[in-house]
Write a protein that holds these residues in place. Structure first.
Motif, PDB file in Angstrom:
ATOM      1  N   MET A   1      18.310   5.386   7.758  1.00  0.00           N
ATOM      2  CA  MET A   1      16.974   5.911   8.012  1.00  0.00           C
ATOM      3  C   MET A   1      15.952   4.793   7.911  1.00  0.00           C
ATOM      4  SD  MET A   1      15.078   9.150   6.176  1.00  0.00           S
ATOM      5  CE  MET A   1      14.981   8.316   4.594  1.00  0.00           C
ATOM      6  N   LYS A   2      15.028   4.711   8.896  1.00  0.00           N
ATOM      7  CA  LYS A   2      14.033   3.654   8.895  1.00  0.00           C
ATOM      8  C   LYS A   2      13.058   3.818   7.731  1.00  0.00           C
ATOM      9  CE  LYS A   2      14.096   2.892  13.886  1.00  0.00           C
ATOM     10  NZ  LYS A   2      13.288   2.922  15.126  1.00  0.00           N
ATOM     11  N   ASP A   3      12.699   2.687   7.123  1.00  0.00           N
ATOM     12  CA  ASP A   3      11.718   2.691   6.054  1.00  0.00           C
ATOM     13  C   ASP A   3      10.582   1.778   6.507  1.00  0.00           C
ATOM     14  OD1 ASP A   3      10.367   3.020   3.759  1.00  0.00           O
ATOM     15  OD2 ASP A   3      11.909   2.260   2.407  1.00  0.00           O
ATOM     16  N   TYR A   4       9.490   2.368   6.956  1.00  0.00           N
ATOM     17  CA  TYR A   4       8.425   1.585   7.549  1.00  0.00           C
ATOM     18  C   TYR A   4       7.642   0.813   6.497  1.00  0.00           C
ATOM     19  CZ  TYR A   4       9.453   4.023  11.860  1.00  0.00           C
ATOM     20  OH  TYR A   4      10.090   4.503  12.973  1.00  0.00           O
ATOM     21  N   ARG A   5       7.332  -0.416   6.869  1.00  0.00           N
ATOM     22  CA  ARG A   5       6.657  -1.320   5.935  1.00  0.00           C
ATOM     23  C   ARG A   5       5.189  -0.954   5.742  1.00  0.00           C
ATOM     24  NH1 ARG A   5       6.635  -7.967   6.262  1.00  0.00           N
ATOM     25  NH2 ARG A   5       4.988  -8.303   4.724  1.00  0.00           N
ATOM     26  N   TYR A   6       4.535  -0.496   6.805  1.00  0.00           N
ATOM     27  CA  TYR A   6       3.104  -0.218   6.735  1.00  0.00           C
ATOM     28  C   TYR A   6       2.882   1.294   6.749  1.00  0.00           C
ATOM     29  CZ  TYR A   6       3.253  -5.095   8.075  1.00  0.00           C
ATOM     30  OH  TYR A   6       3.541  -6.429   8.115  1.00  0.00           O
ATOM     31  N   LYS A   7       2.191   1.783   5.733  1.00  0.00           N
ATOM     32  CA  LYS A   7       1.971   3.219   5.607  1.00  0.00           C
ATOM     33  C   LYS A   7       0.524   3.486   5.220  1.00  0.00           C
ATOM     34  CE  LYS A   7       6.738   4.296   4.209  1.00  0.00           C
ATOM     35  NZ  LYS A   7       7.604   4.917   3.184  1.00  0.00           N
ATOM     36  N   LEU A   8       0.071   4.710   5.551  1.00  0.00           N
ATOM     37  CA  LEU A   8      -1.260   5.110   5.138  1.00  0.00           C
ATOM     38  C   LEU A   8      -1.303   5.249   3.621  1.00  0.00           C
ATOM     39  CD1 LEU A   8      -1.999   7.751   7.907  1.00  0.00           C
ATOM     40  CD2 LEU A   8      -3.203   5.590   7.600  1.00  0.00           C
ATOM     41  N   GLU A   9      -2.359   4.784   3.019  1.00  0.00           N
ATOM     42  CA  GLU A   9      -2.490   4.785   1.561  1.00  0.00           C
ATOM     43  C   GLU A   9      -2.484   6.214   1.027  1.00  0.00           C
ATOM     44  OE1 GLU A   9      -5.379   2.778  -1.842  1.00  0.00           O
ATOM     45  OE2 GLU A   9      -6.098   2.965   0.219  1.00  0.00           O
ATOM     46  N   THR A  36       3.580  -2.009   2.166  1.00  0.00           N
ATOM     47  CA  THR A  36       4.339  -1.496   1.027  1.00  0.00           C
ATOM     48  C   THR A  36       5.032  -2.604   0.227  1.00  0.00           C
ATOM     49  OG1 THR A  36       6.282  -1.094   2.420  1.00  0.00           O
ATOM     50  CG2 THR A  36       4.727   0.734   2.132  1.00  0.00           C
ATOM     51  N   GLU A  37       5.176  -3.789   0.832  1.00  0.00           N
ATOM     52  CA  GLU A  37       5.820  -4.888   0.114  1.00  0.00           C
ATOM     53  C   GLU A  37       4.847  -5.616  -0.811  1.00  0.00           C
ATOM     54  OE1 GLU A  37       8.102  -7.507   2.499  1.00  0.00           O
ATOM     55  OE2 GLU A  37       9.400  -5.932   3.285  1.00  0.00           O
ATOM     56  N   THR A  38       3.552  -5.556  -0.463  1.00  0.00           N
ATOM     57  CA  THR A  38       2.548  -6.231  -1.299  1.00  0.00           C
ATOM     58  C   THR A  38       1.624  -5.248  -1.995  1.00  0.00           C
ATOM     59  OG1 THR A  38       0.940  -6.406   0.511  1.00  0.00           O
ATOM     60  CG2 THR A  38       2.560  -8.183   0.296  1.00  0.00           C
ATOM     61  N   GLY A  39       1.556  -4.017  -1.448  1.00  0.00           N
ATOM     62  CA  GLY A  39       0.651  -3.012  -2.014  1.00  0.00           C
ATOM     63  C   GLY A  39      -0.797  -3.234  -1.616  1.00  0.00           C
ATOM     64  N   LYS A  40      -1.045  -4.182  -0.701  1.00  0.00           N
ATOM     65  CA  LYS A  40      -2.418  -4.522  -0.315  1.00  0.00           C
ATOM     66  C   LYS A  40      -2.768  -3.923   1.047  1.00  0.00           C
ATOM     67  CE  LYS A  40      -2.509  -8.912  -2.872  1.00  0.00           C
ATOM     68  NZ  LYS A  40      -2.707 -10.379  -2.762  1.00  0.00           N
ATOM     69  N   HIS A  41      -4.081  -3.732   1.235  1.00  0.00           N
ATOM     70  CA  HIS A  41      -4.558  -3.281   2.538  1.00  0.00           C
ATOM     71  C   HIS A  41      -4.355  -4.388   3.568  1.00  0.00           C
ATOM     72  CE1 HIS A  41      -7.314  -0.704  -0.101  1.00  0.00           C
ATOM     73  NE2 HIS A  41      -6.459   0.126   0.468  1.00  0.00           N
ATOM     74  N   ILE A  42      -4.171  -3.994   4.826  1.00  0.00           N
ATOM     75  CA  ILE A  42      -3.982  -4.977   5.893  1.00  0.00           C
ATOM     76  C   ILE A  42      -5.323  -5.564   6.305  1.00  0.00           C
ATOM     77  CG2 ILE A  42      -3.145  -5.281   8.261  1.00  0.00           C
ATOM     78  CD1 ILE A  42      -1.305  -2.817   7.634  1.00  0.00           C
ATOM     79  N   ASP A  43      -6.275  -4.688   6.591  1.00  0.00           N
ATOM     80  CA  ASP A  43      -7.622  -5.090   6.975  1.00  0.00           C
ATOM     81  C   ASP A  43      -8.516  -3.872   6.781  1.00  0.00           C
ATOM     82  OD1 ASP A  43      -9.353  -7.217   8.625  1.00  0.00           O
ATOM     83  OD2 ASP A  43      -9.797  -5.226   9.430  1.00  0.00           O
ATOM     84  N   CYS A  44      -9.789  -4.108   6.538  1.00  0.00           N
ATOM     85  CA  CYS A  44     -10.701  -2.996   6.245  1.00  0.00           C
ATOM     86  C   CYS A  44     -10.873  -2.043   7.433  1.00  0.00           C
ATOM     87  CB  CYS A  44     -12.053  -3.513   5.788  1.00  0.00           C
ATOM     88  SG  CYS A  44     -12.923  -4.502   7.020  1.00  0.00           S
TER      89      CYS A  44
END
Length: 310
Positions: A1-9, A36-44
């Motif tokens: 099952m795919k585990d996507y790296r970028y998710k909505l907070e 999800t790997e860093t826990g940080k937002h991508i961009d505002c």
């Protein structure tokens, strides 16, 4: 099952909701994407506004990376152990006796009062019977929109409160919406929605199908344009492949709300393997600038006219 790296907070209070970058919206209803790997937002500016119909802003991580010539890696590099087995829960249904209990007390139902003023008692009573419109005690004057599938089973019920004069949803001091299974406290209810009005497909096998977002809009449009079977998705994002499977081989026209035209036009292409979808541009061409700003839907447009003229 795919585990996507970028998710909505995930929602953890209003400090995880931000001002929408769309200046015409600028509400604090914006959800940012996180890595999800860093826990940080991508961009505002990378995220989605929860005001799907009235705003519709959605800037995905993939779009952001493409715009900035950055390599896009959609899947996480974290290793996960596969579960031993996956048990799919069966679809839950509303008990028939609870459904039947709602089919009364129309004299206190605000939406029924509005429809009666619009169409008269005879037509309104027919609409009640066709769409199985229910009344809820959850809020005084509330309506229940039951979702009956092709087999006649009741998948879900949406409880909503309307103003009896304007026919508009009551959203002050809060949005009056709830699920019947939640209000009834049905244990371990596995909600799997279908179209509102789906049961009509079993009765009218040759009629073309028209789909709108709002249940109220489907009901009203069925009076003005009775040559179609009118269904409702319930929301902008509920036009899915899973729901549309039952439309295979049907002639389908989509009537999105003004702010949903672009999204449903894209969906029509995505779902073209199921059947042919045509997207109506009626509202796009007829609406004024003020109406476009308010997110006009088909019912708002139709009730400007006398239904007898159609």
């Amino acid at each position: 099952m795919k585990d996507y790296r970028y998710k909505l907070e995930p929602y953890k209070g209003m400090n995880t909701r931000y001002r929408c970058p769309n200046q015409q919206c600028n509400r604090k209803t914006f959800v940012r994407y996180i890595d999800t790997e860093t826990g940080k937002h991508i961009d505002c500016n990378v995220g989605r506004c929860n005001r799907e119909s009235n705003c519709g802003y959605h800037y995905t991580p993939k779009q952001y990376f493409q715009d900035n010539n950055i390599l896009f890696e959609s899947q996480t590099t974290k290793k996960h152990t596969m579960p031993k087995s996956v048990v799919l829960k069966p679809v839950s249904f509303i008990p028939v006796e609870l459904f039947n209990q709602s089919l009364k007390r129309y004299q206190v139902n605000n939406l029924i009062k509005f429809l009666t003023n619009l169409f008269g008692k005879e037509i309104t009573n027919r609409l009640i019977e066709i769409y199985y419109i229910g009344t809820s005690k959850y809020w005084q004057g509330a309506t229940v929109f039951w979702q009956r599938d092709m087999e006649g089973k009741i998948r879900a019920g949406k409880i909503m409160l309307y103003d009896s004069i304007t026919g508009k949803r009551v959203k002050v001091p809060f949005n009056h919406f709830n699920w019947a299974h939640t209000a009834l406290k049905l244990p371990e209810f596995n909600l799997q929605q279908c179209f509102f009005g789906e049961h009509l497909l079993q009765v009218e096998t040759n009629k073309p199908v028209a789909i709108v977002e709002s249940e109220k809009t489907a009901i009203i449009a069925s009076v003005y344009l009775p040559d179609f079977i009118w269904l409702a998705t319930g929301s902008l994002t509920n036009l899915t492949a899973d729901k549309c499977k039952i439309l295979k081989g049907r002639n389908v026209i989509l009537y999105p709300d003004l702010n949903g035209f672009v999204k449903w036009n894209s969906k029509a292409n995505d779902l073209s393997h199921i059947t042919r979808f045509t997207v109506s541009g009626l509202l796009q061409t007829k609406a004024t600038e003020a109406e476009k700003k308010d997110g006009l839907d088909l019912a708002d447009y139709l009730i400007k006219f006398n239904y007898k003229d159609f």
